[in-house]
Write a protein that holds these residues in place. Sequence first.
Motif, PDB file in Angstrom:
ATOM      1  N   LEU A  32       0.827  -1.207   0.000  1.00 35.69           N
ATOM      2  CA  LEU A  32       0.000   0.000   0.000  1.00 35.69           C
ATOM      3  C   LEU A  32       0.862   1.256   0.000  1.00 35.69           C
ATOM      4  CD1 LEU A  32      -2.802  -1.018   2.523  1.00 35.69           C
ATOM      5  CD2 LEU A  32      -3.069  -0.632   0.073  1.00 35.69           C
ATOM      6  N   ARG A  33       1.937   1.248   0.795  1.00 34.99           N
ATOM      7  CA  ARG A  33       2.833   2.409   0.824  1.00 34.99           C
ATOM      8  C   ARG A  33       3.499   2.614  -0.530  1.00 34.99           C
ATOM      9  NH1 ARG A  33       5.740   1.428   6.645  1.00 34.99           N
ATOM     10  NH2 ARG A  33       4.168   2.464   7.919  1.00 34.99           N
ATOM     11  N   PHE A  34       3.880   1.512  -1.162  1.00 34.32           N
ATOM     12  CA  PHE A  34       4.512   1.589  -2.479  1.00 34.32           C
ATOM     13  C   PHE A  34       3.531   2.169  -3.501  1.00 34.32           C
ATOM     14  CE2 PHE A  34       6.199  -0.130  -6.468  1.00 34.32           C
ATOM     15  CZ  PHE A  34       7.537   0.239  -6.336  1.00 34.32           C
ATOM     16  N   GLN A  35       2.288   1.693  -3.474  1.00 32.88           N
ATOM     17  CA  GLN A  35       1.267   2.217  -4.388  1.00 32.88           C
ATOM     18  C   GLN A  35       1.008   3.693  -4.124  1.00 32.88           C
ATOM     19  OE1 GLN A  35      -2.228  -0.173  -3.995  1.00 32.88           O
ATOM     20  NE2 GLN A  35      -1.287  -1.975  -4.940  1.00 32.88           N
ATOM     21  N   ASN A  36       1.020   4.081  -2.851  1.00 27.00           N
ATOM     22  CA  ASN A  36       0.781   5.479  -2.502  1.00 27.00           C
ATOM     23  C   ASN A  36       1.913   6.366  -3.027  1.00 27.00           C
ATOM     24  OD1 ASN A  36      -0.688   7.557  -1.289  1.00 27.00           O
ATOM     25  ND2 ASN A  36       0.483   7.425   0.603  1.00 27.00           N
ATOM     26  N   ALA A  37       3.142   5.866  -2.932  1.00 26.56           N
ATOM     27  CA  ALA A  37       4.287   6.647  -3.389  1.00 26.56           C
ATOM     28  C   ALA A  37       4.272   6.828  -4.904  1.00 26.56           C
ATOM     29  CB  ALA A  37       5.580   5.976  -2.958  1.00 26.56           C
ATOM     30  N   THR A  38       3.713   5.860  -5.617  1.00 22.57           N
ATOM     31  CA  THR A  38       3.665   5.947  -7.073  1.00 22.57           C
ATOM     32  C   THR A  38       2.315   6.476  -7.573  1.00 22.57           C
ATOM     33  OG1 THR A  38       2.975   3.634  -7.223  1.00 22.57           O
ATOM     34  CG2 THR A  38       5.332   4.091  -7.398  1.00 22.57           C
ATOM     35  N   ASN A  39       1.525   7.018  -6.672  1.00 20.95           N
ATOM     36  CA  ASN A  39       0.212   7.608  -6.987  1.00 20.95           C
ATOM     37  C   ASN A  39      -0.743   6.624  -7.653  1.00 20.95           C
ATOM     38  OD1 ASN A  39       0.789  10.174  -5.931  1.00 20.95           O
ATOM     39  ND2 ASN A  39       1.825  10.767  -7.813  1.00 20.95           N
ATOM     40  N   GLN A  40      -0.695   5.369  -7.250  1.00 22.72           N
ATOM     41  CA  GLN A  40      -1.605   4.364  -7.793  1.00 22.72           C
ATOM     42  C   GLN A  40      -2.677   3.967  -6.783  1.00 22.72           C
ATOM     43  OE1 GLN A  40       0.926   1.142  -8.905  1.00 22.72           O
ATOM     44  NE2 GLN A  40       1.634   2.128 -10.782  1.00 22.72           N
ATOM     45  N   LEU A  41      -2.591   4.479  -5.568  1.00 26.16           N
ATOM     46  CA  LEU A  41      -3.508   4.083  -4.506  1.00 26.16           C
ATOM     47  C   LEU A  41      -4.742   4.982  -4.517  1.00 26.16           C
ATOM     48  CD1 LEU A  41      -3.881   2.164  -2.100  1.00 26.16           C
ATOM     49  CD2 LEU A  41      -2.770   3.862  -0.671  1.00 26.16           C
ATOM     50  N   ASN A  43      -7.646   4.297  -2.367  1.00 24.20           N
ATOM     51  CA  ASN A  43      -8.197   4.373  -1.018  1.00 24.20           C
ATOM     52  C   ASN A  43      -7.059   4.494  -0.003  1.00 24.20           C
ATOM     53  OD1 ASN A  43      -9.719   4.198   1.265  1.00 24.20           O
ATOM     54  ND2 ASN A  43     -10.312   2.052   0.997  1.00 24.20           N
ATOM     55  N   THR A  44      -6.676   5.732   0.311  1.00 27.35           N
ATOM     56  CA  THR A  44      -5.556   5.940   1.233  1.00 27.35           C
ATOM     57  C   THR A  44      -5.927   5.595   2.672  1.00 27.35           C
ATOM     58  OG1 THR A  44      -6.153   8.271   1.422  1.00 27.35           O
ATOM     59  CG2 THR A  44      -4.466   7.696  -0.198  1.00 27.35           C
ATOM     60  N   ALA A  45      -7.195   5.530   2.981  1.00 24.43           N
ATOM     61  CA  ALA A  45      -7.625   5.178   4.336  1.00 24.43           C
ATOM     62  C   ALA A  45      -7.275   3.730   4.667  1.00 24.43           C
ATOM     63  CB  ALA A  45      -9.121   5.406   4.489  1.00 24.43           C
ATOM     64  N   ARG A  46      -7.063   2.920   3.639  1.00 27.81           N
ATOM     65  CA  ARG A  46      -6.712   1.509   3.849  1.00 27.81           C
ATOM     66  C   ARG A  46      -5.376   1.381   4.587  1.00 27.81           C
ATOM     67  NH1 ARG A  46      -8.053  -3.272   5.098  1.00 27.81           N
ATOM     68  NH2 ARG A  46      -6.959  -4.927   4.023  1.00 27.81           N
ATOM     69  N   ILE A  47      -4.454   2.331   4.379  1.00 32.16           N
ATOM     70  CA  ILE A  47      -3.160   2.305   5.069  1.00 32.16           C
ATOM     71  C   ILE A  47      -3.378   2.379   6.575  1.00 32.16           C
ATOM     72  CG2 ILE A  47      -0.988   3.552   5.448  1.00 32.16           C
ATOM     73  CD1 ILE A  47      -1.074   4.356   2.508  1.00 32.16           C
ATOM     74  N   THR A  48      -4.204   3.303   7.005  1.00 30.50           N
ATOM     75  CA  THR A  48      -4.499   3.460   8.438  1.00 30.50           C
ATOM     76  C   THR A  48      -5.167   2.216   8.989  1.00 30.50           C
ATOM     77  OG1 THR A  48      -4.827   5.812   8.030  1.00 30.50           O
ATOM     78  CG2 THR A  48      -5.597   4.963  10.131  1.00 30.50           C
ATOM     79  N   GLU A  49      -6.087   1.649   8.233  1.00 32.55           N
ATOM     80  CA  GLU A  49      -6.805   0.456   8.668  1.00 32.55           C
ATOM     81  C   GLU A  49      -5.840  -0.717   8.854  1.00 32.55           C
ATOM     82  OE1 GLU A  49     -10.271  -2.464   6.875  1.00 32.55           O
ATOM     83  OE2 GLU A  49     -10.136  -0.392   6.167  1.00 32.55           O
ATOM     84  N   VAL A  50      -4.925  -0.899   7.933  1.00 31.32           N
ATOM     85  CA  VAL A  50      -3.966  -2.001   8.024  1.00 31.32           C
ATOM     86  C   VAL A  50      -3.012  -1.782   9.191  1.00 31.32           C
ATOM     87  CG1 VAL A  50      -2.078  -3.189   6.830  1.00 31.32           C
ATOM     88  CG2 VAL A  50      -4.148  -2.595   5.593  1.00 31.32           C
ATOM     89  N   ARG A  51      -2.585  -0.545   9.397  1.00 23.68           N
ATOM     90  CA  ARG A  51      -1.693  -0.248  10.535  1.00 23.68           C
ATOM     91  C   ARG A  51      -2.371  -0.582  11.860  1.00 23.68           C
ATOM     92  NH1 ARG A  51      -0.057   5.416  10.867  1.00 23.68           N
ATOM     93  NH2 ARG A  51       1.373   4.663  12.437  1.00 23.68           N
ATOM     94  N   LYS A  52      -3.649  -0.245  11.977  1.00 23.51           N
ATOM     95  CA  LYS A  52      -4.384  -0.543  13.207  1.00 23.51           C
ATOM     96  C   LYS A  52      -4.564  -2.043  13.381  1.00 23.51           C
ATOM     97  CE  LYS A  52      -6.749   3.834  13.718  1.00 23.51           C
ATOM     98  NZ  LYS A  52      -8.028   4.530  13.835  1.00 23.51           N
ATOM     99  N   ASN A  53      -4.789  -2.756  12.270  1.00 20.91           N
ATOM    100  CA  ASN A  53      -4.916  -4.215  12.352  1.00 20.91           C
ATOM    101  C   ASN A  53      -3.610  -4.851  12.795  1.00 20.91           C
ATOM    102  OD1 ASN A  53      -7.601  -4.240  11.635  1.00 20.91           O
ATOM    103  ND2 ASN A  53      -7.206  -4.660   9.478  1.00 20.91           N
TER     104      ASN A  53
END
Length: 67
Positions: A32-41, A43-53
């Motif tokens: 997810l972080r990689f996709q976010n860095a390359t502007n392919q993500l 749903n950025t909220a998914r990063i927070t959800e995975v971190r909490k999980n």
Amino acid sequence: MKSTTYVKELQNKTVAELNEELVSAKKELFNLRFQNATNQLDNTARITEVRKNIARIQTVLTRKAAD
């Protein structure tokens, strides 16, 4: 999935299953972080959800280790 249901499911798993799920969640977070860095993500909220999980899994692992 509601967090309380997710935590109950985690509590019913063995330590080995929890470790597998932790590795899987960390890989997902990396992707997810990689996709976010390359502007392919989208749903950025998914990063927070995975971190909490990941934190929830680690908490359950710590509680099981204390028992």
